[in-house]
Design a protein around this motif. Structure first.
Motif, mmCIF file in Angstrom:
data_model
loop_
_atom_site.group_PDB
_atom_site.id
_atom_site.type_symbol
_atom_site.label_atom_id
_atom_site.label_comp_id
_atom_site.label_asym_id
_atom_site.label_seq_id
_atom_site.Cartn_x
_atom_site.Cartn_y
_atom_site.Cartn_z
ATOM 1 N N LEU A 96 -32.101 79.578 3.401
ATOM 2 C CA LEU A 96 -32.453 80.198 2.257
ATOM 3 C C LEU A 96 -32.361 79.278 1.026
ATOM 4 C CD1 LEU A 96 -31.054 83.882 2.297
ATOM 5 C CD2 LEU A 96 -33.597 83.373 2.543
ATOM 6 N N GLU A 97 -31.727 78.216 1.468
ATOM 7 C CA GLU A 97 -31.465 77.174 0.328
ATOM 8 C C GLU A 97 -32.772 76.690 -0.420
ATOM 9 O OE1 GLU A 97 -29.323 75.023 -2.419
ATOM 10 O OE2 GLU A 97 -28.710 76.655 -0.989
ATOM 11 N N ARG A 98 -33.813 76.254 0.387
ATOM 12 C CA ARG A 98 -34.884 75.717 -0.309
ATOM 13 C C ARG A 98 -35.648 77.053 -1.028
ATOM 14 N NH1 ARG A 98 -38.487 72.925 4.215
ATOM 15 N NH2 ARG A 98 -39.513 72.211 2.482
ATOM 16 N N TYR A 99 -35.774 78.052 -0.328
ATOM 17 C CA TYR A 99 -36.274 79.180 -1.341
ATOM 18 C C TYR A 99 -35.624 79.529 -2.448
ATOM 19 C CZ TYR A 99 -38.286 80.381 3.239
ATOM 20 O OH TYR A 99 -39.204 80.099 4.749
ATOM 21 N N LEU A 100 -34.374 79.406 -2.481
ATOM 22 C CA LEU A 100 -33.542 79.450 -3.806
ATOM 23 C C LEU A 100 -33.710 78.346 -4.817
ATOM 24 C CD1 LEU A 100 -31.426 81.719 -4.733
ATOM 25 C CD2 LEU A 100 -29.644 80.323 -4.010
ATOM 26 N N VAL A 101 -33.730 77.368 -4.279
ATOM 27 C CA VAL A 101 -34.168 76.108 -5.238
ATOM 28 C C VAL A 101 -35.583 76.056 -5.800
ATOM 29 C CG1 VAL A 101 -34.231 73.458 -5.537
ATOM 30 C CG2 VAL A 101 -32.407 74.494 -4.421
ATOM 31 N N SER A 102 -36.346 76.284 -5.124
ATOM 32 C CA SER A 102 -37.818 76.451 -5.464
ATOM 33 C C SER A 102 -38.327 77.560 -6.389
ATOM 34 C CB SER A 102 -39.019 76.582 -4.080
ATOM 35 O OG SER A 102 -38.768 77.682 -3.595
ATOM 36 N N CYS A 103 -37.418 78.651 -6.312
ATOM 37 C CA CYS A 103 -37.496 79.695 -7.134
ATOM 38 C C CYS A 103 -36.542 79.739 -8.611
ATOM 39 C CB CYS A 103 -37.307 81.017 -6.549
ATOM 40 S SG CYS A 103 -38.738 81.388 -5.340
ATOM 41 N N GLY A 104 -36.103 78.407 -8.767
ATOM 42 C CA GLY A 104 -35.263 78.200 -10.010
ATOM 43 C C GLY A 104 -33.861 79.174 -9.753
ATOM 44 N N TYR A 105 -33.477 79.118 -8.580
ATOM 45 C CA TYR A 105 -32.039 80.061 -8.211
ATOM 46 C C TYR A 105 -32.233 81.613 -8.536
ATOM 47 C CZ TYR A 105 -30.244 75.684 -7.053
ATOM 48 O OH TYR A 105 -29.985 74.389 -6.721
ATOM 49 N N SER A 106 -33.380 82.161 -8.667
ATOM 50 C CA SER A 106 -33.590 83.615 -8.753
ATOM 51 C C SER A 106 -33.569 84.040 -7.461
ATOM 52 C CB SER A 106 -35.197 83.850 -9.327
ATOM 53 O OG SER A 106 -35.295 85.190 -9.080
ATOM 54 N N GLN A 107 -32.451 85.024 -7.394
ATOM 55 C CA GLN A 107 -32.365 85.529 -5.941
ATOM 56 C C GLN A 107 -33.347 86.313 -5.424
ATOM 57 O OE1 GLN A 107 -28.556 87.102 -6.044
ATOM 58 N NE2 GLN A 107 -27.312 85.084 -6.020
ATOM 59 N N GLU A 108 -33.939 87.261 -6.514
ATOM 60 C CA GLU A 108 -34.954 88.122 -6.248
ATOM 61 C C GLU A 108 -36.236 87.225 -5.671
ATOM 62 O OE1 GLU A 108 -37.565 91.462 -8.573
ATOM 63 O OE2 GLU A 108 -36.100 90.502 -9.870
#
Length: 222
Positions: A15-27
């Motif tokens: 999930l790290e790449r998803y989190l980084v690419s979304c500005g650390y927005s978990q949602e």
């Protein structure tokens, strides 16, 4: 589902790449993960149909080339056994394995369908292509004259690698750490090029089941 529980089941590293690419927005990271799955799902019918058409197209052409509808079995002692393919003789091994597996299941036939996508695409690689005197290129009777074996081999390799990413639940929505579906679009275009070069009607048929554009558009709204 809370992000902490989702992360526990999916894994923090995945999930790290998803989190980084979304500005650390978990949602948003969870939404993007789902969007990646939906785009991947949209590719399934296109990839599946392309694989079937390619397999049967090659089977038809090689059946003509060898004057043998059972070439895939009989060529275990033919071109698949050529010394240049040793020491592992991968094609021959794959056919033998399929026969053994089918016998163990009490089934007959289906040797063609049992072969992997890689089995078919590797026939465009130099060592196999040479042994077949380039006959497999006739699977694409409508290709532009400038399109050669090398172009087809590279395109098929890209499609195979992309297909494997999807089938192993890998991300197809990134360029480095940025949300980007350009490579997915490139693969889609490549698939349709090859379909049209086989037969334009195949492209039209596959398009009925293609929902890729909409899923990418939805994903880019995240």
């Amino acid at each position: 589902m809370k992000y902490s529980a989702f992360e526990n089941f999916v894994s923090k590293s995945r999930l790290e790449r998803y989190l980084v690419s979304c500005g650390y927005s978990q949602e948003k990271a969870m939404m993007l993960y789902g969007a990646n799955l939906r785009v991947s799902k949209a590719f399934y019918p296109v990839l599946n149909l392309f694989e079937i058409f390619l397999r049967n197209g090659i089977d038809d052409k090689l059946g003509i080339y060898f004057s043998d509808s059972e070439w895939i079995i009989n060529q275990k002692v033919g071109f698949m056994n050529d010394a240049s393919l040793g020491p592992k003789f991968w094609l021959k091994t794959q056919v033998h394995k399929a026969q053994t597996d089918l016998r163990a299941k009490g089934m007959k036939g289906k040797i063609l369908a049992e072969q992997s996508f890689g089995f078919w695409t590797c026939l465009f690689e130099p060592k196999h292509y040479k042994l077949l005197e380039g006959y497999v290129i006739h699977c694409f009777p409508n290709k532009p004259s400038a399109v050669n074996r090398n172009y087809l081999a590279l395109t098929l390799k890209e499609i195979r690698e992309f297909r494997n990413r999807i089938y192993h639940d890998e991300a197809i929505c990134f360029n480095e750490m940025n949300i980007d579906f350009k490579h997915a679009k490139h693969i889609q275009n490549g698939l349709y090029d090859l379909l049209k070069w086989m037969n334009p009607d195949l492209s039209d048929f596959v398009n009925q089941f293609d929902n890729i554009e909409k899923e990418i558009e939805d994903a880019l709204r995240i």
